[in-house]
Design a protein around this motif. Structure first.
Motif, PDB file in Angstrom:
ATOM      1  N   LYS A 131       0.813  -1.205   0.000  1.00 30.62           N
ATOM      2  CA  LYS A 131       0.000   0.000   0.000  1.00 30.62           C
ATOM      3  C   LYS A 131       0.852   1.263   0.000  1.00 30.62           C
ATOM      4  N   ASN A 132       2.040   1.172   0.584  1.00 27.36           N
ATOM      5  CA  ASN A 132       2.860   2.368   0.744  1.00 27.36           C
ATOM      6  C   ASN A 132       4.299   2.099   0.321  1.00 27.36           C
ATOM      7  N   LEU A 133       4.907   3.112  -0.265  1.00 22.85           N
ATOM      8  CA  LEU A 133       6.317   3.055  -0.610  1.00 22.85           C
ATOM      9  C   LEU A 133       7.131   3.050   0.684  1.00 22.85           C
ATOM     10  N   ARG A 134       7.899   1.995   0.895  1.00 20.07           N
ATOM     11  CA  ARG A 134       8.668   1.855   2.123  1.00 20.07           C
ATOM     12  C   ARG A 134      10.144   1.825   1.787  1.00 20.07           C
ATOM     13  N   LEU A 135      10.935   2.594   2.534  1.00 21.74           N
ATOM     14  CA  LEU A 135      12.363   2.675   2.298  1.00 21.74           C
ATOM     15  C   LEU A 135      13.131   2.172   3.509  1.00 21.74           C
ATOM     16  N   ASP A 136      14.185   1.418   3.237  1.00 20.79           N
ATOM     17  CA  ASP A 136      15.089   0.988   4.299  1.00 20.79           C
ATOM     18  C   ASP A 136      16.070   2.114   4.609  1.00 20.79           C
ATOM     19  N   LEU A 137      16.277   2.373   5.882  1.00 15.79           N
ATOM     20  CA  LEU A 137      17.184   3.434   6.300  1.00 15.79           C
ATOM     21  C   LEU A 137      17.591   3.198   7.745  1.00 15.79           C
ATOM     22  N   LYS A 138      18.404   4.070   8.279  1.00 12.70           N
ATOM     23  CA  LYS A 138      18.766   4.015   9.691  1.00 12.70           C
ATOM     24  C   LYS A 138      18.687   5.425  10.253  1.00 12.70           C
ATOM     25  N   LEU A 139      17.716   5.620  11.153  1.00 13.65           N
ATOM     26  CA  LEU A 139      17.508   6.923  11.767  1.00 13.65           C
ATOM     27  C   LEU A 139      17.505   6.771  13.283  1.00 13.65           C
ATOM     28  N   PRO A 140      18.149   7.676  13.993  1.00 14.19           N
ATOM     29  CA  PRO A 140      18.007   7.655  15.444  1.00 14.19           C
ATOM     30  C   PRO A 140      16.610   8.122  15.830  1.00 14.19           C
ATOM     31  N   GLY A 141      16.075   7.587  16.887  1.00 12.86           N
ATOM     32  CA  GLY A 141      14.750   7.980  17.330  1.00 12.86           C
ATOM     33  C   GLY A 141      14.614   7.884  18.836  1.00 12.86           C
ATOM     34  N   VAL A 142      13.608   8.560  19.343  1.00 14.81           N
ATOM     35  CA  VAL A 142      13.257   8.466  20.762  1.00 14.81           C
ATOM     36  C   VAL A 142      11.853   7.900  20.857  1.00 14.81           C
ATOM     37  N   LEU A 143      11.740   6.802  21.548  1.00 19.66           N
ATOM     38  CA  LEU A 143      10.472   6.110  21.714  1.00 19.66           C
ATOM     39  C   LEU A 143       9.932   6.394  23.119  1.00 19.66           C
ATOM     40  N   TYR A 144       8.720   6.938  23.173  1.00 25.29           N
ATOM     41  CA  TYR A 144       8.077   7.205  24.455  1.00 25.29           C
ATOM     42  C   TYR A 144       7.003   6.153  24.711  1.00 25.29           C
ATOM     43  N   ARG A 145       7.127   5.471  25.830  1.00 31.04           N
ATOM     44  CA  ARG A 145       6.075   4.566  26.277  1.00 31.04           C
ATOM     45  C   ARG A 145       5.854   4.826  27.765  1.00 31.04           C
ATOM     46  N   ASP A 146       4.581   4.996  28.105  1.00 31.64           N
ATOM     47  CA  ASP A 146       4.208   5.340  29.479  1.00 31.64           C
ATOM     48  C   ASP A 146       4.922   6.603  29.945  1.00 31.64           C
ATOM     49  N   GLY A 147       5.143   7.529  29.012  1.00 29.82           N
ATOM     50  CA  GLY A 147       5.744   8.804  29.358  1.00 29.82           C
ATOM     51  C   GLY A 147       7.246   8.807  29.508  1.00 29.82           C
ATOM     52  N   ALA A 148       7.895   7.649  29.407  1.00 31.62           N
ATOM     53  CA  ALA A 148       9.343   7.560  29.582  1.00 31.62           C
ATOM     54  C   ALA A 148      10.034   7.450  28.224  1.00 31.62           C
TER      55      ALA A 148
END
Length: 257
Positions: free
Chosen positions: A120-137
């Motif tokens: 359904k969507n054009l998907r690209l492989d890459l490497k990006l830093p990210g911050v994941l918030y779960r339960d506010g942390a």
């Protein structure tokens, strides 16, 4: 390998479609000559046919008859590349694309007609830093693939299916970062058959129109970045142009002239 024939008198249309479709792994033959296009259609059985509207003007010609035989008799899908002021070939079963052509519209058309299990969507492989918030942390993570509707993220822990979360990641080169809500669709556990890949598929939720536009522009930029310099040159794109793309520029590169 699926075969695609592109017929159009606009050289930029031919070169850009040829580069993108070959980059996606299809066998592509392009031509601006009605006689050559007719010969190609008579000699081969393409899986998809792109034709400029100006080559399919009303009135009987050998080319229009051959195109009709392919679309009606052999059920070859036809996509007409629009051109202002040209009649639309209503006698053919077909779909159409605007020129300039958008990357995402082209991808959707290709997936529809050439893939057994369309994405359904054009998907690209890459490497990006990210911050994941779960339960506010906050938790540091790594984004391994990205599309308009979601991403695949690797973190230090396993997420629960349908778990709500928030992800923040930079749009490299655009001086912007996105903060997006999502939910976990699936998890991938490391195993030999998936080369010990580990992570979670996340579906975006409550994406604003502006964030969606920025995301599209970033994906376009990444798509151009993974092309070789020779591919870019055939699309009349220099390295400087690729680097200077920002959120206000789209991949509608194909000139109508």
């Amino acid at each position: 390998m699926k075969r695609v024939i592109v017929g159009d008198s606009r050289e930029k249309v031919l070169s850009t479609l040829e580069v993108i479709l070959k980059h996606w792994g299809y066998r592509v033959v392009v031509s601006s000559s009605p006689e050559q296009i007719e010969a190609l259609l008579l000699e081969t059985s393409p899986d998809l046919l792109f034709m400029g509207a100006h080559l399919l003007q009303s009135g009987p010609t050998k080319l229009t008859q051959t195109v009709g035989d392919k679309t009606l008799g052999e059920k070859c899908p036809l996509v007409v590349l629009k051109e202002n002021g040209r009649p639309f070939p209503a006698n053919f079963p077909c779909e159409s694309l605007d020129v300039p052509i958008g990357l995402f519209e082209l991808y959707a058309m290709i997936q529809k007609y050439l893939e057994k299990t369309p994405r359904k969507n054009l998907r690209l492989d890459l490497k990006l830093p990210g911050v994941l918030y779960r339960d506010g942390a906050p938790h540091l993570s790594e984004i391994l693939s990205l599309s308009e509707q979601g991403l695949f993220i690797r973190s230090a822990f396993r997420l629960a299916q349908n778990e709500p979360l928030q992800v923040i990641f930079p749009l490299m080169g655009m001086k912007k970062e996105l903060e997006i809500e999502g939910r976990v669709l699936y998890n991938v556990l490391p195993a030999p058959e998936n080369n010990y890949l580990q992570g979670s598929g996340v579906e975006f939720q409550h994406l604003t129109d502006q964030d969606h536009l920025c995301l599209q522009r970033f994906i376009e930029r990444c798509f151009l970045g993974e092309m070789t310099p020779s591919e870019r040159s055939r699309m009349d794109l220099t390295d400087d142009q690729v680097q200077d793309l920002d959120q206000d520029v789209s991949l509608k590169l194909i000139s109508s002239h």
